[in-house]
Design a protein around this motif. Sequence first.
Motif, mmCIF file in Angstrom:
data_model
loop_
_atom_site.group_PDB
_atom_site.id
_atom_site.type_symbol
_atom_site.label_atom_id
_atom_site.label_comp_id
_atom_site.label_asym_id
_atom_site.label_seq_id
_atom_site.Cartn_x
_atom_site.Cartn_y
_atom_site.Cartn_z
ATOM 1 N N SER A 96 15.923 27.228 86.404
ATOM 2 C CA SER A 96 14.544 27.419 86.863
ATOM 3 C C SER A 96 13.649 27.662 85.658
ATOM 4 O O SER A 96 14.007 28.406 84.744
ATOM 5 C CB SER A 96 14.449 28.603 87.819
ATOM 6 N N ALA A 97 12.495 27.054 85.683
ATOM 7 C CA ALA A 97 11.545 27.217 84.584
ATOM 8 C C ALA A 97 10.612 28.390 84.871
ATOM 9 O O ALA A 97 10.138 28.566 85.991
ATOM 10 C CB ALA A 97 10.736 25.936 84.403
ATOM 11 N N ALA A 98 10.361 29.199 83.857
ATOM 12 C CA ALA A 98 9.400 30.297 83.971
ATOM 13 C C ALA A 98 7.996 29.702 83.862
ATOM 14 O O ALA A 98 7.828 28.644 83.262
ATOM 15 C CB ALA A 98 9.651 31.309 82.868
ATOM 16 N N PRO A 99 7.015 30.348 84.463
ATOM 17 C CA PRO A 99 7.016 31.695 85.018
ATOM 18 C C PRO A 99 7.558 31.729 86.453
ATOM 19 O O PRO A 99 7.487 30.747 87.181
ATOM 20 C CB PRO A 99 5.545 32.095 84.985
ATOM 21 N N TYR A 100 8.069 32.915 86.813
ATOM 22 C CA TYR A 100 8.540 33.136 88.173
ATOM 23 C C TYR A 100 8.561 34.636 88.451
ATOM 24 O O TYR A 100 8.396 35.454 87.549
ATOM 25 C CB TYR A 100 9.914 32.511 88.418
ATOM 26 N N ILE A 101 8.771 34.957 89.723
ATOM 27 C CA ILE A 101 8.841 36.348 90.179
ATOM 28 C C ILE A 101 10.171 36.536 90.894
ATOM 29 O O ILE A 101 10.608 35.660 91.643
ATOM 30 C CB ILE A 101 7.672 36.686 91.132
ATOM 31 N N VAL A 102 10.803 37.695 90.675
ATOM 32 C CA VAL A 102 12.042 38.044 91.362
ATOM 33 C C VAL A 102 11.801 39.341 92.142
ATOM 34 O O VAL A 102 11.254 40.302 91.595
ATOM 35 C CB VAL A 102 13.209 38.237 90.369
ATOM 36 N N LEU A 103 12.198 39.353 93.408
ATOM 37 C CA LEU A 103 12.061 40.529 94.275
ATOM 38 C C LEU A 103 13.429 41.145 94.527
ATOM 39 O O LEU A 103 14.388 40.419 94.805
ATOM 40 C CB LEU A 103 11.444 40.134 95.612
ATOM 41 N N LYS A 104 13.507 42.480 94.445
ATOM 42 C CA LYS A 104 14.768 43.184 94.679
ATOM 43 C C LYS A 104 14.507 44.475 95.457
ATOM 44 O O LYS A 104 13.661 45.271 95.055
ATOM 45 C CB LYS A 104 15.438 43.550 93.354
ATOM 46 N N GLN B 153 -3.768 33.277 96.111
ATOM 47 C CA GLN B 153 -3.989 32.090 95.282
ATOM 48 C C GLN B 153 -3.758 32.322 93.791
ATOM 49 O O GLN B 153 -3.134 31.481 93.128
ATOM 50 C CB GLN B 153 -5.385 31.514 95.563
ATOM 51 N N PRO B 154 -4.206 33.436 93.204
ATOM 52 C CA PRO B 154 -3.946 33.624 91.767
ATOM 53 C C PRO B 154 -2.446 33.665 91.424
ATOM 54 O O PRO B 154 -2.047 33.207 90.357
ATOM 55 C CB PRO B 154 -4.633 34.953 91.448
ATOM 56 N N VAL B 155 -1.620 34.189 92.324
ATOM 57 C CA VAL B 155 -0.168 34.185 92.092
ATOM 58 C C VAL B 155 0.360 32.762 92.211
ATOM 59 O O VAL B 155 1.097 32.277 91.346
ATOM 60 C CB VAL B 155 0.567 35.121 93.075
ATOM 61 N N THR B 156 -0.005 32.085 93.289
ATOM 62 C CA THR B 156 0.463 30.712 93.517
ATOM 63 C C THR B 156 0.078 29.798 92.368
ATOM 64 O O THR B 156 0.870 28.937 91.953
ATOM 65 C CB THR B 156 -0.104 30.167 94.846
ATOM 66 N N ALA B 157 -1.117 29.979 91.821
ATOM 67 C CA ALA B 157 -1.563 29.147 90.701
ATOM 68 C C ALA B 157 -0.669 29.332 89.472
ATOM 69 O O ALA B 157 -0.498 28.399 88.686
ATOM 70 C CB ALA B 157 -3.012 29.486 90.346
ATOM 71 N N LEU B 158 -0.064 30.501 89.333
ATOM 72 C CA LEU B 158 0.768 30.779 88.155
ATOM 73 C C LEU B 158 2.243 30.419 88.337
ATOM 74 O O LEU B 158 2.892 29.979 87.397
ATOM 75 C CB LEU B 158 0.644 32.259 87.774
ATOM 76 N N VAL B 159 2.779 30.617 89.549
ATOM 77 C CA VAL B 159 4.218 30.397 89.742
ATOM 78 C C VAL B 159 4.548 29.233 90.668
ATOM 79 O O VAL B 159 5.720 28.876 90.800
ATOM 80 C CB VAL B 159 4.944 31.668 90.245
ATOM 81 N N ALA B 160 3.555 28.668 91.332
ATOM 82 C CA ALA B 160 3.768 27.505 92.207
ATOM 83 C C ALA B 160 4.943 27.692 93.172
ATOM 84 O O ALA B 160 5.772 26.814 93.330
ATOM 85 C CB ALA B 160 3.956 26.240 91.370
ATOM 86 N N GLY B 161 5.043 28.874 93.780
ATOM 87 C CA GLY B 161 6.100 29.113 94.768
ATOM 88 C C GLY B 161 7.418 29.587 94.192
ATOM 89 O O GLY B 161 8.371 29.776 94.936
ATOM 90 N N SER B 162 7.503 29.789 92.893
ATOM 91 C CA SER B 162 8.754 30.236 92.273
ATOM 92 C C SER B 162 8.890 31.748 92.400
ATOM 93 O O SER B 162 8.724 32.510 91.436
ATOM 94 C CB SER B 162 8.808 29.808 90.803
ATOM 95 N N ILE B 163 9.175 32.177 93.627
ATOM 96 C CA ILE B 163 9.382 33.596 93.934
ATOM 97 C C ILE B 163 10.738 33.697 94.604
ATOM 98 O O ILE B 163 10.970 33.080 95.646
ATOM 99 C CB ILE B 163 8.264 34.145 94.842
#
Length: 116
Positions: free
Chosen positions: A33-41, A14-24
């Motif tokens: 895309s508007a920040a904040p977001y997370i990128v996985l590599k 939940q703390p991640v979702t509250a900050l990025v609203a699914g922008s992973i």
Amino acid sequence: MELEDVRDALVEFQPVTALVAGSIYYLQVPENSAAPYIVLKRISTEPQRSLTGSTGEEPTQFIVECWAPTYTAVIRLRDAARAALEQAGLQMQLEAEEYDSVVRLHSVVQHWILWD
């Protein structure tokens, strides 16, 4: 565990979702895309061997990039992402902070290891 499971661990925390609203995202961020977001590599997978052959373990190293418009926001996102992945049993190897003057965003890059 696969990289998709890492994303699931972040989305379900939940703390991640509250900050990025699914922008992973994987590898790259969609245009506009508007920040904040997370990128996985994924950066490497290394089959483990012993003198008798394969051990069956294949640790995968991957990167979690947290991006936000302010330093304070990226630190909050970093802390939430780290808590989510530590709760999932993953091990962080290192972490670095950066600022990208082209996109004008702060980032924290975390290197993690995933043991199968």
